[in-house]
Design a protein around this motif. Structure first.
Motif, PDB file in Angstrom:
ATOM      1  N   LEU A 275       1.777  -1.258  -7.873  1.00  0.00           N
ATOM      2  CA  LEU A 275       1.704  -1.872  -6.549  1.00  0.00           C
ATOM      3  C   LEU A 275       2.672  -3.053  -6.440  1.00  0.00           C
ATOM      4  N   LEU A 276       2.758  -3.850  -7.480  1.00  0.00           N
ATOM      5  CA  LEU A 276       3.707  -4.967  -7.470  1.00  0.00           C
ATOM      6  C   LEU A 276       5.140  -4.459  -7.314  1.00  0.00           C
ATOM      7  N   ARG A 277       5.465  -3.400  -8.020  1.00  0.00           N
ATOM      8  CA  ARG A 277       6.821  -2.840  -7.915  1.00  0.00           C
ATOM      9  C   ARG A 277       7.084  -2.288  -6.514  1.00  0.00           C
ATOM     10  N   SER A 278       6.086  -1.642  -5.936  1.00  0.00           N
ATOM     11  CA  SER A 278       6.282  -1.049  -4.613  1.00  0.00           C
ATOM     12  C   SER A 278       6.573  -2.103  -3.556  1.00  0.00           C
ATOM     13  N   TYR A 279       6.125  -3.334  -3.793  1.00  0.00           N
ATOM     14  CA  TYR A 279       6.350  -4.433  -2.867  1.00  0.00           C
ATOM     15  C   TYR A 279       7.509  -5.341  -3.297  1.00  0.00           C
ATOM     16  N   ASN A 280       8.232  -4.978  -4.370  1.00  0.00           N
ATOM     17  CA  ASN A 280       9.269  -5.872  -4.907  1.00  0.00           C
ATOM     18  C   ASN A 280       8.696  -7.279  -5.103  1.00  0.00           C
ATOM     19  N   ASP A 281       7.524  -7.329  -5.699  1.00  0.00           N
ATOM     20  CA  ASP A 281       6.737  -8.554  -5.757  1.00  0.00           C
ATOM     21  C   ASP A 281       7.195  -9.462  -6.894  1.00  0.00           C
ATOM     22  N   PRO A 282       7.548 -10.716  -6.585  1.00  0.00           N
ATOM     23  CA  PRO A 282       7.998 -11.630  -7.641  1.00  0.00           C
ATOM     24  C   PRO A 282       6.912 -11.994  -8.642  1.00  0.00           C
ATOM     25  N   ARG A 283       5.660 -11.632  -8.367  1.00  0.00           N
ATOM     26  CA  ARG A 283       4.588 -11.923  -9.328  1.00  0.00           C
ATOM     27  C   ARG A 283       4.560 -10.942 -10.498  1.00  0.00           C
TER      28      ARG A 283
END
Length: 476
Positions: A275-283
């Motif tokens: 999910l983090l990858r799908s959002y390009n999430d800096p976390r």
């Protein structure tokens, strides 16, 4: 005459026995130990032990963190396949009742004895938080009779609805008791005696519980939001006001850090990484650590058989990031982002006036800033179409982002995932629940043996004592 002599003899024996008893009491007194509980020591220990339980092995690492798919197991994977150890279930119950409810009930009583309402208020707030966690996790639990355990050795189980409504009333009372210019309290390792922040925590807990019951008791929830929801001065209003225990070096280290000193059983879940990858999430690079042998973050699928998990390699898969595994990592029990997500959902549902989309963006920003993400990266993240708020499916927008913001808080994340039903999670790969994910913990076996009648009444009311039994607040 014989009766008179007998009375004198009994009186003499009684006097001797009384004297002996007093002498034994004098001899057995520890000159270095207080004869009654000291509120400062009780408060320090109560906070530390219960935050330890909240973040610890039994309530989090071996249960809720796995069920909500924040973590996965790479060794000894039975718990990740929904086969919890009976000792884990029993320990959660024992710790929260014996080290939580009992200690904070004593602190409440000491607040009255010492004529210090601030101690009483803090005791009520912490005990209410513990009861909220207990009912979130088990459903119907002993509540009203636990304050007088000497009278009620086998306390009844209260209905979850009644517990939540009772906690809302208790927390309102606690907030009203607080006197910011009154007698100080000592031993406060959560807010350092800042009673304004304790009041904000109490009111924020009220909003958490109000939203928890909103699907079943909308009017009761709205009454709480009408009273305090718009008053930012009475609520957690910054990351610096989050309710968290800042841990120290050993032996007072974070339970996760302590675990990593001797164990290597856990990895970040593939569900979070994806999910983090799908959002390009800096976390992503904050929540996950790079494996020792590669520079690519790799999460682990939940519920693998032990042999399959082992084959992935301890040095090729990602542990949770250092911000969570460090000895001094804070143990958060209520963060600012959560409060903003609560307000965003409340605005969307008509519980509170306000712009749901703006509050949603504020919540995401607060979560990113909690981990020191730069302003530029925050702006880039929020500008993505995939992150934009969708009022037509607010449960997905808020559910996914709130799930990410609560990462590490297994118990609260588990409760909110059950309520919002997002993100959509696949059951454990080799789970044993017929394609289902747990919705609660079962009651400890000792309750069946020691409190059998009340246990049976709870099961009759709530449903089968199984991991998949849906609780009152979880309507979908």
């Amino acid at each position: 005459m014989k009766l008179f002599k007998y009375i004198l003899w009994v009186a003499g024996i009684a006097l001797v026995l009384t004297s002996c008893s007093k002498e034994l009491e004098r001899i057995n007194k520890n000159p270095n130990e207080a004869e009654s509980a000291q509120p400062d020591y009780l408060l320090t220990n109560g906070i530390k032990m219960n935050v330890d339980t909240y973040w610890g092995t039994d309530a989090a690492m071996e249960t809720s963190l796995l069920y909500v798919q924040y973590w996965a197991k790479i060794q000894y994977t039975d718990p990740d396949r929904y086969i919890p150890a009976s000792t884990n279930i029993q320990t959660v119950w024992n710790n929260f009742y014996a080290q939580g409810v009992e200690d904070f009930t004593t602190l409440i009583q000491l607040g009255d004895t010492l004529h210090n309402p601030n101690y009483k208020a803090v005791g009520i707030i912490m005990r209410s938080w513990i009861f909220q966690v207990l009912t979130d996790l088990y459903g119907d639990v002993p509540y009203t009779q636990t304050a007088n355990i000497e009278k009620y050795l086998t306390p009844k189980y209260d209905n979850q609805r009644d517990i939540y409504l009772g906690l809302l009333a208790e927390l309102k009372t606690a907030a009203g008791l607080i006197n910011t210019s009154g007698d100080a309290i000592s031993g406060d390792v959560l807010y350092s005696g800042n009673m304004t922040k304790w009041k904000k925590f109490a009111n924020s807990l009220r909003l958490r519980i109000a939203l928890r019951i909103a699907d079943q008791e909308f009017d009761a929830a709205k009454a709480v939001f009408d009273e305090i929801g718009a008053d930012n001065s009475a609520l957690i209003a910054a990351n610096s006001e989050a309710a968290q225990l800042v841990y120290l070096a050993s032996p007072n280290q974070n339970p996760v850090g302590k675990n990593r000193e001797t164990r290597n059983d856990y990895r970040i879940s593939k569900s979070v990484v994806d999910l983090l990858r799908s959002y390009n999430d800096p976390r992503l690079n904050i929540y996950a650590a790079f494996p020792k042998e590669t520079n690519v973050i790799l999460g682990v699928t939940n519920g693998l058989a032990t042999d399959s998990a082992n084959k992935l390699g301890l040095n090729k898969t990602s542990d949770v990031g250092a911000v969570f595994t460090a000895s001094t990592a804070p143990g958060v029990i209520f963060n600012y982002a959560e409060l903003l997500f609560i307000k965003a959902e409340a605005a969307q549902r008509g519980l509170l006036s306000g712009d749901a989309a703006d509050l949603y963006n504020q919540a995401i920003t607060a979560s990113l800033k909690q981990y020191n993400v730069s302003d530029a990266d925050v702006a880039t993240y929020l500008a993505q179409a995939s992150v934009a708020y969708d009022a037509t499916n607010y449960r997905k927008s808020i559910g996914e982002q709130k799930w990410l913001a609560l990462f590490g808080e297994g118990l609260e994340g588990f409760a909110e995932w059950r309520r919002l039903d997002y993100p959509v999670l696949a059951p454990a790969y080799r789970g044993v629940l017929g394609g289902k994910i747990p919705l609660r913990l079962t009651y400890p076996s000792a309750e069946q043996a020691l409190n059998g009648a009340n246990y049976k009444a709870a099961v009759a009311h709530q449903g089968a004592d199984q991991l998949v039994t849906r609780l009152w607040f979880d309507v979908r």
